[in-house]
Design a protein around this motif. Structure first.
Motif, PDB file in Angstrom:
ATOM      1  N   UNK A 166      44.575  14.917  -0.693  1.00  0.00           N
ATOM      2  CA  UNK A 166      45.284  14.813  -2.115  1.00  0.00           C
ATOM      3  C   UNK A 166      44.332  14.972  -3.089  1.00  0.00           C
ATOM      4  N   UNK A 167      43.078  14.612  -2.698  1.00  0.00           N
ATOM      5  CA  UNK A 167      42.002  14.552  -3.855  1.00  0.00           C
ATOM      6  C   UNK A 167      41.785  13.300  -4.436  1.00  0.00           C
ATOM      7  N   UNK A 168      42.485  12.134  -3.869  1.00  0.00           N
ATOM      8  CA  UNK A 168      42.624  10.985  -4.387  1.00  0.00           C
ATOM      9  C   UNK A 168      41.198  10.293  -3.981  1.00  0.00           C
ATOM     10  N   UNK A 169      40.801  10.633  -2.631  1.00  0.00           N
ATOM     11  CA  UNK A 169      39.746   9.944  -2.141  1.00  0.00           C
ATOM     12  C   UNK A 169      38.635  10.271  -2.792  1.00  0.00           C
ATOM     13  N   UNK A 170      38.462  11.479  -3.337  1.00  0.00           N
ATOM     14  CA  UNK A 170      37.175  11.954  -4.100  1.00  0.00           C
ATOM     15  C   UNK A 170      36.996  11.404  -5.334  1.00  0.00           C
ATOM     16  N   UNK A 171      38.235  10.899  -5.997  1.00  0.00           N
ATOM     17  CA  UNK A 171      38.157  10.094  -7.238  1.00  0.00           C
ATOM     18  C   UNK A 171      37.686   8.602  -7.069  1.00  0.00           C
ATOM     19  N   UNK A 172      38.591   8.052  -5.673  1.00  0.00           N
ATOM     20  CA  UNK A 172      37.950   6.496  -5.428  1.00  0.00           C
ATOM     21  C   UNK A 172      36.510   6.637  -5.112  1.00  0.00           C
ATOM     22  N   UNK A 173      36.048   7.592  -4.184  1.00  0.00           N
ATOM     23  CA  UNK A 173      34.601   7.534  -4.023  1.00  0.00           C
ATOM     24  C   UNK A 173      33.908   7.785  -5.249  1.00  0.00           C
ATOM     25  N   UNK A 174      34.153   8.506  -6.125  1.00  0.00           N
ATOM     26  CA  UNK A 174      33.497   8.812  -7.422  1.00  0.00           C
ATOM     27  C   UNK A 174      33.697   7.673  -8.302  1.00  0.00           C
ATOM     28  N   UNK A 175      34.553   6.761  -8.270  1.00  0.00           N
ATOM     29  CA  UNK A 175      34.735   5.596  -8.920  1.00  0.00           C
ATOM     30  C   UNK A 175      33.848   4.552  -8.676  1.00  0.00           C
ATOM     31  N   UNK A 176      33.667   4.381  -7.510  1.00  0.00           N
ATOM     32  CA  UNK A 176      32.880   3.745  -6.736  1.00  0.00           C
ATOM     33  C   UNK A 176      31.330   3.896  -6.882  1.00  0.00           C
ATOM     34  N   UNK A 177      31.085   5.177  -6.891  1.00  0.00           N
ATOM     35  CA  UNK A 177      29.701   5.808  -7.175  1.00  0.00           C
ATOM     36  C   UNK A 177      29.446   5.542  -8.697  1.00  0.00           C
ATOM     37  N   UNK A 178      30.408   5.720  -9.216  1.00  0.00           N
ATOM     38  CA  UNK A 178      30.286   5.738 -10.864  1.00  0.00           C
ATOM     39  C   UNK A 178      29.800   4.263 -11.243  1.00  0.00           C
ATOM     40  N   UNK A 179      29.965   3.551 -10.460  1.00  0.00           N
ATOM     41  CA  UNK A 179      29.567   2.031 -10.881  1.00  0.00           C
ATOM     42  C   UNK A 179      28.109   1.863 -11.003  1.00  0.00           C
ATOM     43  N   UNK A 180      27.570   2.660  -9.895  1.00  0.00           N
ATOM     44  CA  UNK A 180      26.101   2.638  -9.717  1.00  0.00           C
ATOM     45  C   UNK A 180      25.756   3.859  -8.861  1.00  0.00           C
ATOM     46  N   UNK A 181      24.929   4.416  -9.136  1.00  0.00           N
ATOM     47  CA  UNK A 181      24.346   5.681  -8.313  1.00  0.00           C
ATOM     48  C   UNK A 181      23.503   5.152  -7.197  1.00  0.00           C
ATOM     49  N   UNK A 182      23.044   3.700  -7.295  1.00  0.00           N
ATOM     50  CA  UNK A 182      22.082   3.090  -6.193  1.00  0.00           C
ATOM     51  C   UNK A 182      23.030   2.850  -5.036  1.00  0.00           C
ATOM     52  N   UNK A 183      22.489   3.430  -3.913  1.00  0.00           N
ATOM     53  CA  UNK A 183      23.194   3.372  -2.712  1.00  0.00           C
ATOM     54  C   UNK A 183      23.172   2.369  -2.156  1.00  0.00           C
ATOM     55  N   UNK A 184      22.109   1.271  -2.270  1.00  0.00           N
ATOM     56  CA  UNK A 184      22.260  -0.041  -1.870  1.00  0.00           C
ATOM     57  C   UNK A 184      23.453  -0.899  -2.398  1.00  0.00           C
ATOM     58  N   UNK A 185      23.594  -0.590  -3.653  1.00  0.00           N
ATOM     59  CA  UNK A 185      24.844  -1.024  -4.527  1.00  0.00           C
ATOM     60  C   UNK A 185      26.118  -0.717  -3.951  1.00  0.00           C
ATOM     61  N   UNK A 186      26.249   0.600  -3.691  1.00  0.00           N
ATOM     62  CA  UNK A 186      27.218   1.120  -3.173  1.00  0.00           C
ATOM     63  C   UNK A 186      27.498   0.641  -1.652  1.00  0.00           C
ATOM     64  N   UNK A 187      26.715   0.244  -1.024  1.00  0.00           N
ATOM     65  CA  UNK A 187      26.677  -0.405   0.476  1.00  0.00           C
ATOM     66  C   UNK A 187      27.640  -1.793  -0.082  1.00  0.00           C
ATOM     67  N   UNK A 188      26.923  -2.454  -0.893  1.00  0.00           N
ATOM     68  CA  UNK A 188      27.846  -3.952  -1.312  1.00  0.00           C
ATOM     69  C   UNK A 188      29.191  -3.456  -1.569  1.00  0.00           C
ATOM     70  N   UNK A 189      29.496  -2.734  -2.350  1.00  0.00           N
ATOM     71  CA  UNK A 189      30.906  -2.434  -3.005  1.00  0.00           C
ATOM     72  C   UNK A 189      31.690  -1.935  -1.655  1.00  0.00           C
ATOM     73  N   UNK A 190      31.343  -1.072  -1.103  1.00  0.00           N
ATOM     74  CA  UNK A 190      32.264  -0.531   0.057  1.00  0.00           C
ATOM     75  C   UNK A 190      32.182  -1.279   1.327  1.00  0.00           C
ATOM     76  N   UNK A 191      30.568  -1.097   1.809  1.00  0.00           N
ATOM     77  CA  UNK A 191      30.710  -1.869   3.203  1.00  0.00           C
ATOM     78  C   UNK A 191      30.812  -3.264   3.069  1.00  0.00           C
ATOM     79  N   UNK A 192      30.667  -4.131   2.097  1.00  0.00           N
ATOM     80  CA  UNK A 192      30.892  -5.382   2.168  1.00  0.00           C
ATOM     81  C   UNK A 192      32.175  -5.712   1.698  1.00  0.00           C
ATOM     82  N   UNK A 193      32.418  -5.527   0.369  1.00  0.00           N
ATOM     83  CA  UNK A 193      33.663  -5.904  -0.237  1.00  0.00           C
ATOM     84  C   UNK A 193      35.091  -5.269   0.039  1.00  0.00           C
ATOM     85  N   UNK A 194      35.011  -4.030  -0.105  1.00  0.00           N
ATOM     86  CA  UNK A 194      35.993  -3.078   0.413  1.00  0.00           C
ATOM     87  C   UNK A 194      36.401  -3.347   1.946  1.00  0.00           C
ATOM     88  N   UNK A 195      35.439  -3.506   2.799  1.00  0.00           N
ATOM     89  CA  UNK A 195      35.555  -3.800   4.144  1.00  0.00           C
ATOM     90  C   UNK A 195      36.343  -5.152   4.452  1.00  0.00           C
TER      91      UNK A 195
END
Length: 523
Positions: A95-124
């Motif tokens: 539906x395209x929602x996932x692209x926006x969701x991913x982008x919204x998280x990536x938009x918080x920071x382009x640093x992929x270590x921080x993306x790991x904390x947001x997705x791999x730890x918090x969302x997990x």
């Protein structure tokens, strides 16, 4: 137990060694022999059946009933939950929602270590609290891969991160189920309270471990403020909830709060050096608040429906005597007294199904035909992993009814005052075999409580240790490994993923063992 005796050799040590053969064989199959998970599971199922039949003398009818019961449970509710959750994810992607969701998280920071904390730890942790049963591993690993993480590395990081939330998955059921046993001096609230002496230490450490695995000491130094915000917020919040409220919301509230606090913190602070995997571009996508809210709607719905499904008044509508709750197997297999209950509407998978259907109905960019095509694709992709899970649960049920798990528990309990040191190992074994902390506490919480009463110790502390030790096995349980590899398109590489996570599982287990012994001296 349905066998005549759990000690056929009249020697508990010898019996326990034989009962442990399936566990050791599983480890060897996936590590030394590098077998595919499905082949390792089927081989071990055959070996366990022979041991149950010819050594523990479990009747053939009961043996076959055990396997079929495990297989049914592998499909319902576990396979049902996994398929529904991944289907919901695929709907969000289509539906395209996932692209926006991913982008919204990536938009918080382009640093992929921080993306790991947001997705791999918090969302997990959020998904673990909302659904459990492998859902967070499947969804978060795919999210990380879509952001540029290597598939097996993403799976490994999500498995390790799950160590911070596994004790209270699926609305706290692993701890909440303890009340059903009516154990002497042990309640779910007591166990929940006592986990505060062990789990916060692990929870605080895991974000550091994740970043160290990804970018070493340099990475920890560069984003130390963000790690401290993540670790502190999650650890303190979960500790307060487990002590004051109980296990039900001990994952959901801390994870959502941590994600929000970290997102707000990152609006004011970003690391000087932005970490990106080779080949990834540094780009920040921006979306309106309305777009982000719509993008997250499948997971809002997931949370809403699961919370409704967890309400006692709702559960009462679909109790065992209700028309939507019925038993299978009873009288079907000659010589077997084993049955299994199927809860149609009250199953957690049904809550996720409704979230998926509601998402389709309320989304213009996907129609019903496309949605059900995605369901068919999901069923095809997860057929082998679910078959593997069925085989694993068949092994677990065989071991339970043959008395093999009882033999293992009794052997460990015979160690006397050193038992608290070994207590978490029972939990590790339970989750390794079943992939579920719920099943682990079902198998071993009564044994832990009985041993505590015999030894004059704190039975609730031992049950809490059983839970914590079990969580450490989620990093390597064949069920978790199967789900993780399937989610990132690496089915067949189960042995490689297990090798990546095994030492961390053992390391965390060792800490829980030693710390539990220390706690018995203090408390």
């Amino acid at each position: 137990m349905l066998a005549e005796s759990f000690n056929p050799f009249n020697n508990l040590g010898m019996t326990a060694l034989v009962a442990a053969i399936p566990i050791f064989l599983f480890l060897l199959s996936l590590t030394l022999f590098k077998m595919k998970g499905i082949y390792a599971a089927l081989l071990n199922l055959g070996v366990t059946l022979l041991i149950a039949l010819f050594i523990f003398k479990l009747p053939i009818g009961e043996s076959l009933g055990s396997i079929v019961q495990g297989a049914v449970l592998g499909v319902w509710p576990i396979g049902y939950i996994i398929v529904m959750a991944v289907w919901l994810y695929k709907i969000a992607v289509k539906s395209g929602k996932f692209d926006v969701l991913r982008g919204s998280i990536a938009g918080i920071s382009p640093d992929q270590r921080l993306q790991l904390l947001l997705i791999g730890f918090c969302f997990n942790a959020f998904l673990e609290g909302a659904a459990g049963f492998g859902v967070p591993i499947a969804i978060c690993a795919v999210l990380l891969v879509s952001l540029g993480f290597k598939p097996l590395e993403a799976a490994m990081l999500c498995l390790i991160a799950n160590g911070a939330s596994g004790a209270f998955g699926a609305i706290g059921i692993p701890v909440g189920i303890i009340d059903a046993f009516e154990l002497e001096n042990v309640t779910s609230m007591k166990v929940s309270t006592l986990t505060v002496f062990t789990l916060p230490i692990i929870n605080f450490t895991i974000p550091f471990l994740l970043i160290w695995l990804m970018d070493g000491i340099k990475g920890i130094k560069e984003i130390l403020p963000a790690i401290l915000v993540t670790s502190s917020t999650y650890t303190v919040t979960q500790a307060l909830i487990t002590v004051t409220i109980g296990p039900e919301l001990a994952d959901i509230i801390p994870s959502l709060l941590t994600m929000g606090v970290l997102a707000l913190f990152l609006k004011k602070w970003q690391p000087k050096n932005i970490f990106l995997f080779e080949g990834n571009e540094r780009k920040v996508e921006t979306y309106s608040i309305g777009e982000v809210v719509k993008a997250w709607s499948p997971f809002y719905l997931l949370t809403l429906f699961i919370m409704i499904w967890s309400l006692p008044i709702f559960k009462g509508l679909f109790a065992e005597e209700a028309i939507f709750h019925f038993s299978l197997l009873s009288g079907v297999i000659p010589g077997s007294s084993i049955s299994v209950s199927i809860d149609i509407i009250g199953a957690t998978g049904t809550a996720i199904l409704l979230a998926a259907l509601t998402t389709i109905l309320t989304t213009k960019t996907i129609d019903g035909k496309e949605g059900f095509q995605l369901l068919g694709k999901t069923l095809k992709e997860f057929s082998i992993p679910i078959l593997m899970i069925c085989a694993i649960l068949g092994i677990a049920k065989l071991m339970t009814y043959a008395g093999m798990t009882t033999a293992l528990g009794e052997a460990v309990a015979m160690t006397g005052q050193i038992f608290p040191l070994l207590s978490p190992i029972l939990g590790w074994i339970g989750v390794f075999m079943t992939g579920s902390v719920v099943n682990n506490n079902t198998l071993f919480a009564p044994i832990q409580a009985t041993a505590g009463n015999i030894l004059g110790g704190n039975s609730s502390l031992l049950v809490a240790a059983n839970t914590a030790g079990g969580v450490m096995a989620k990093l390597v349980s064949p069920q978790s490994i199967a789900i993780a590899t399937a989610a990132v398109g690496q089915t067949g590489n189960e042995s490689a993923l297990m090798k990546m996570t095994l030492k961390y599982s053992f390391g965390l287990l060792a800490f829980v063992c030693v710390w539990t012994l220390v706690l018995t001296w203090i408390l």
